[in-house]
Write a protein that holds these residues in place. Structure first.
Motif, short mmCIF file in Angstrom:
data_model
loop_
_atom_site.label_atom_id
_atom_site.label_comp_id
_atom_site.label_asym_id
_atom_site.label_seq_id
_atom_site.Cartn_x
_atom_site.Cartn_y
_atom_site.Cartn_z
N ASN A 1 10.87 -5.17 -18.74
CA ASN A 1 11.59 -5.73 -19.87
C ASN A 1 12.82 -4.94 -20.29
O ASN A 1 13.52 -5.34 -21.20
CB ASN A 1 10.63 -5.87 -21.06
CG ASN A 1 9.63 -6.96 -20.83
OD1 ASN A 1 9.93 -8.13 -20.96
ND2 ASN A 1 8.42 -6.58 -20.43
N ALA A 2 13.08 -3.83 -19.64
CA ALA A 2 14.26 -3.02 -19.97
C ALA A 2 15.49 -3.66 -19.33
O ALA A 2 15.46 -4.08 -18.19
CB ALA A 2 14.08 -1.60 -19.48
N SER A 3 16.55 -3.73 -20.10
CA SER A 3 17.82 -4.20 -19.56
C SER A 3 18.78 -3.02 -19.50
O SER A 3 18.49 -1.95 -20.03
CB SER A 3 18.38 -5.33 -20.43
OG SER A 3 18.64 -4.86 -21.73
N ILE A 4 19.91 -3.21 -18.89
CA ILE A 4 20.86 -2.12 -18.69
C ILE A 4 21.27 -1.47 -20.02
O ILE A 4 21.38 -0.27 -20.12
CB ILE A 4 22.10 -2.61 -17.91
CG1 ILE A 4 21.67 -2.92 -16.48
CG2 ILE A 4 23.22 -1.59 -17.95
CD1 ILE A 4 22.73 -3.55 -15.62
N ASP A 5 21.46 -2.26 -21.05
CA ASP A 5 21.92 -1.73 -22.34
C ASP A 5 20.82 -1.67 -23.39
O ASP A 5 21.08 -1.65 -24.58
CB ASP A 5 23.10 -2.54 -22.85
CG ASP A 5 22.75 -4.00 -23.04
OD1 ASP A 5 21.65 -4.42 -22.61
OD2 ASP A 5 23.57 -4.73 -23.60
N TRP A 6 19.56 -1.62 -22.97
CA TRP A 6 18.46 -1.71 -23.92
C TRP A 6 18.41 -0.55 -24.91
O TRP A 6 17.91 -0.70 -26.01
CB TRP A 6 17.12 -1.86 -23.21
CG TRP A 6 16.56 -0.60 -22.64
CD1 TRP A 6 16.80 -0.09 -21.42
CD2 TRP A 6 15.68 0.30 -23.29
NE1 TRP A 6 16.12 1.09 -21.25
CE2 TRP A 6 15.42 1.35 -22.38
CE3 TRP A 6 15.08 0.35 -24.54
CZ2 TRP A 6 14.59 2.42 -22.70
CZ3 TRP A 6 14.25 1.42 -24.84
CH2 TRP A 6 14.01 2.43 -23.93
N THR A 7 18.93 0.60 -24.54
CA THR A 7 18.90 1.73 -25.47
C THR A 7 19.90 1.55 -26.60
O THR A 7 19.79 2.21 -27.63
CB THR A 7 19.18 3.06 -24.74
OG1 THR A 7 20.43 2.98 -24.07
CG2 THR A 7 18.09 3.38 -23.73
N ILE A 8 20.86 0.65 -26.43
CA ILE A 8 21.88 0.40 -27.45
C ILE A 8 21.54 -0.86 -28.25
O ILE A 8 21.67 -0.87 -29.46
CB ILE A 8 23.28 0.22 -26.81
CG1 ILE A 8 23.59 1.41 -25.91
CG2 ILE A 8 24.34 0.08 -27.87
CD1 ILE A 8 24.80 1.19 -25.02
N LYS A 9 21.11 -1.90 -27.54
CA LYS A 9 20.83 -3.19 -28.19
C LYS A 9 19.52 -3.12 -28.98
O LYS A 9 18.46 -2.91 -28.42
CB LYS A 9 20.72 -4.29 -27.14
CG LYS A 9 21.99 -5.00 -26.84
CD LYS A 9 21.71 -6.13 -25.93
CE LYS A 9 22.42 -7.36 -26.41
NZ LYS A 9 22.33 -8.43 -25.45
N GLU A 10 19.64 -3.32 -30.27
CA GLU A 10 18.47 -3.22 -31.15
C GLU A 10 17.47 -4.35 -30.89
O GLU A 10 16.26 -4.14 -31.00
CB GLU A 10 18.93 -3.23 -32.61
CG GLU A 10 17.94 -2.63 -33.56
CD GLU A 10 17.51 -1.21 -33.20
OE1 GLU A 10 16.30 -0.93 -33.30
OE2 GLU A 10 18.35 -0.39 -32.82
N SER A 11 17.94 -5.54 -30.52
CA SER A 11 17.02 -6.66 -30.28
C SER A 11 16.12 -6.40 -29.07
O SER A 11 14.93 -6.72 -29.09
CB SER A 11 17.79 -7.97 -30.09
OG SER A 11 18.64 -7.89 -28.96
N VAL A 12 16.69 -5.81 -28.02
CA VAL A 12 15.90 -5.51 -26.83
C VAL A 12 14.92 -4.38 -27.13
O VAL A 12 13.76 -4.43 -26.73
CB VAL A 12 16.81 -5.14 -25.63
CG1 VAL A 12 15.98 -4.80 -24.41
CG2 VAL A 12 17.77 -6.27 -25.33
N ARG A 13 15.38 -3.40 -27.87
CA ARG A 13 14.51 -2.29 -28.25
C ARG A 13 13.35 -2.80 -29.11
O ARG A 13 12.20 -2.38 -28.94
CB ARG A 13 15.32 -1.24 -29.01
CG ARG A 13 14.54 0.00 -29.33
CD ARG A 13 15.46 1.05 -29.97
NE ARG A 13 14.71 2.16 -30.47
CZ ARG A 13 14.23 3.15 -29.74
NH1 ARG A 13 14.47 3.14 -28.44
NH2 ARG A 13 13.54 4.12 -30.27
N ALA A 14 13.62 -3.73 -30.02
CA ALA A 14 12.57 -4.29 -30.87
C ALA A 14 11.55 -5.07 -30.03
O ALA A 14 10.35 -4.98 -30.28
CB ALA A 14 13.19 -5.21 -31.93
N LYS A 15 12.03 -5.80 -29.04
CA LYS A 15 11.13 -6.54 -28.14
C LYS A 15 10.22 -5.56 -27.38
O LYS A 15 9.02 -5.80 -27.27
CB LYS A 15 11.95 -7.37 -27.16
CG LYS A 15 11.11 -8.13 -26.17
CD LYS A 15 11.97 -8.88 -25.17
CE LYS A 15 11.12 -9.47 -24.06
NZ LYS A 15 11.92 -10.07 -23.01
#
Length: 83
Positions: free
Chosen positions: A28-42
């Motif tokens: 579920n990690a994407s390239i920008d997941w450490t920056i994008k809060e929505s991906v981090r929340a997921k």
């Protein structure tokens, strides 16, 4: 002998949990997941659900979730390049 069996079973369960968490975060990690809060929340929700599924002690779940996400940040490049 019973205590050793319990200890071995507990360690095996923790190892299984660690492997499952790693795979779920990696998937579920994407390239920008450490920056994008929505991906981090997921990812945070996925980790919490997995901890509950493995009957992880509720009072330790918040600490464990943050620890998993911090460890994932440390290996973020590797996680996103393996896809």
């Amino acid at each position: 002998m019973i205590e050793n069996d319990f200890l071995v079973q507990s360690l095996m369960k923790l190892l299984e949990l660690a492997v499952v968490l790693f795979e779920k975060v990696r998937q579920n990690a994407s390239i920008d997941w450490t920056i994008k809060e929505s991906v981090r929340a997921k990812l945070k929700v996925i980790v919490k659900q997995t901890l509950r599924q493995y009957v992880y002690p509720p009072d330790m779940q918040a600490f464990a979730t943050e620890t998993v996400l911090k460890q994932a940040e440390l290996i973020a490049n590797e996680l996103t390049q393996r896809k």
